[in-house]
Write an enzyme that holds these catalytic residues in place. Sequence first.
Site, PDB file in Angstrom:
ATOM      1  N   ASN A  32      30.320  33.998  55.647  1.00  0.00           N
ATOM      2  CA  ASN A  32      30.570  33.133  54.504  1.00  0.00           C
ATOM      3  C   ASN A  32      29.417  33.294  53.534  1.00  0.00           C
ATOM      4  OD1 ASN A  32      32.444  31.122  53.506  1.00  0.00           O
ATOM      5  ND2 ASN A  32      32.625  30.468  55.642  1.00  0.00           N
ATOM      6  N   TYR A  42      34.181  21.698  61.499  1.00  0.00           N
ATOM      7  CA  TYR A  42      34.849  22.912  61.045  1.00  0.00           C
ATOM      8  C   TYR A  42      34.006  24.166  61.290  1.00  0.00           C
ATOM      9  CZ  TYR A  42      36.710  26.644  58.258  1.00  0.00           C
ATOM     10  OH  TYR A  42      37.184  27.867  57.881  1.00  0.00           O
ATOM     11  N   PHE A  88      30.837  28.785  48.858  1.00  0.00           N
ATOM     12  CA  PHE A  88      31.192  30.198  48.976  1.00  0.00           C
ATOM     13  C   PHE A  88      32.062  30.677  47.821  1.00  0.00           C
ATOM     14  CE2 PHE A  88      34.042  27.531  51.561  1.00  0.00           C
ATOM     15  CZ  PHE A  88      35.181  27.619  50.760  1.00  0.00           C
ATOM     16  N   TYR A 108      29.285  50.654   9.995  1.00  0.00           N
ATOM     17  CA  TYR A 108      28.915  49.531  10.844  1.00  0.00           C
ATOM     18  C   TYR A 108      28.239  49.976  12.144  1.00  0.00           C
ATOM     19  CZ  TYR A 108      31.807  46.228   8.136  1.00  0.00           C
ATOM     20  OH  TYR A 108      32.345  45.435   7.160  1.00  0.00           O
ATOM     21  N   HIS A 160      37.467  39.624  61.113  1.00  0.00           N
ATOM     22  CA  HIS A 160      37.270  39.598  59.662  1.00  0.00           C
ATOM     23  C   HIS A 160      36.710  40.913  59.116  1.00  0.00           C
ATOM     24  CE1 HIS A 160      38.214  35.446  60.157  1.00  0.00           C
ATOM     25  NE2 HIS A 160      37.958  35.149  58.908  1.00  0.00           N
ATOM     26  N   ARG A 195      24.709  50.402  10.881  1.00  0.00           N
ATOM     27  CA  ARG A 195      24.143  49.254  10.159  1.00  0.00           C
ATOM     28  C   ARG A 195      24.128  47.985  10.999  1.00  0.00           C
ATOM     29  NH1 ARG A 195      27.245  46.524   5.545  1.00  0.00           N
ATOM     30  NH2 ARG A 195      28.502  48.420   5.688  1.00  0.00           N
ATOM     31  N   GLU A 211      43.582  28.299  51.627  1.00  0.00           N
ATOM     32  CA  GLU A 211      42.681  28.860  50.610  1.00  0.00           C
ATOM     33  C   GLU A 211      43.553  29.284  49.437  1.00  0.00           C
ATOM     34  OE1 GLU A 211      40.587  31.715  53.001  1.00  0.00           O
ATOM     35  OE2 GLU A 211      39.843  30.137  54.322  1.00  0.00           O
TER      36      GLU A 211
END
Length: 496
Positions: free
Chosen positions: A197, A55, A328, A279, A85, A282, A412
């Site tokens: 990646n 792959y 990844f 608060y 990409h 405190r 994906e």
Amino acid sequence: MTIYEVGSGQLTVNVIKEIIAKNSSLKLSNDAVARIEKCRKYLDDKLSNNEDPIYGINTGFGYLQHVKVESENLTQLQHNLLLSHACGTGQEVPKEIVKLMLLLKIQSLSYGHSAVALTTVQRLVDFYNSGVLPVIFTQGSLGASGDLAPLAHLALPLIGEGEVWYENQKISASEINEKQNWAPLTLQSKEGLALINGTQFMSAYGVHCLLKAQQFSAWADATASISIDAFDCRIDPFLPQSHIIRPHKGQLNTASAISNWLTGSELISRKGKQTQDPYSFRCVPQVHGASKDSINYIQSVFETEINSVTDNPNVFPDDDLIISAGNFHGQPLALTLDFLCLALAELGSISERRTYQLISGTRGLPPFLVKKAGLNSGLMITQYTAASIVSENKQLCSPASVDSIVSSNGQEDHVSMGANAATKCLRVCDNLERILAIELLTATQALDLRRPEKSSPKIETLLNSYREVVSFNEADRILATDIKASIAFINSYKLD
């Protein structure tokens, strides 16, 4: 100039802080060089003796995993991968985060499980050392398969594409190659995939935000201490006895820090104080402490991540294995970035409440901390501003990590959305800085209205330095200028 040897040991947030502070150069350690070369040779030998599909090495990507690519096209495959990409959009990533991305990508590649060529990693080192910062955009990553789009933009200049920042100018990659006498790289098999990646976009944002978180956590204690004294509060909630019987580390540390800030104050030891304080004063040890503990946990997650290999597939020369898996996937980062948003937003939330109390015209302080209130509005609208920012942080705390969307034609099908968690976390950080700056502006004004009584020597020293950049507010003036100066002061004044 100091040199940090990548691959010589664990990279921590504090080590990165030191690298930044010293403006250190990077160098690959001998061990890292050996690991990188060994892994690359293994893959070259594997491909020369094996035609089976592997792959991303001799196949297409994502949904196109079944498409076999012939050996003569493997270089073109990696080149095309970067081009296709590099699909980012939106605002540019801040330069300091781009520089962190370079460092973290080099660190991940140094482990010798990515099969990149040594020349490729060395060019990334050259980018870092020469101040060549690729132009990257904030939008485009799903946080799995890693930060594909941002990392593609990070890698584009390696092949002579894209743009970079260099000496405060944005120039083309071809121009920087000419200036530096670099030849564009020809990527070998797997290299493009190894470069894009990974989780370095999310990780760099996280490290950057954690460095800010350390700073702002300390400032939250400092501004709270000034507010506590200015609002005529009691010291009792910060005595150690109550915290020892509920010993969360952050709570103990915060109570100790507040006590340290207030040591020697005339105001804190005054008689006739109210029995209890609100608060927001405190419960500072409990609230600030919870954020401290959260930040420490989140830092541990990121320190694991930045010392990891997060590309795919992973190459194991000693085991004769190439494993396509999912390192990844940014889920550990997405969850903790959302958590960091919450921890920081709460520091801002309680800070704004202290600001609100200080301007309320109670405990002997004039309304809105100004003389001739009515004619003057004083610091009235600083609280409006803080409140609006607090509300924005609440909106930004909507978790990104519970979201997912299908991509790559269903291949994906679950993503982390960690990149969105990262960019909004930086917005929360920047917002907290503004909220604390407003509390500092307000608390110091209230403290000066308590004169002639004084606070502690430590607080008075801080106040004297602050008054060099922001003067006491005698009458109405443009407060945006004071807020801006307060932010600058927070970034320049060194807390003990």
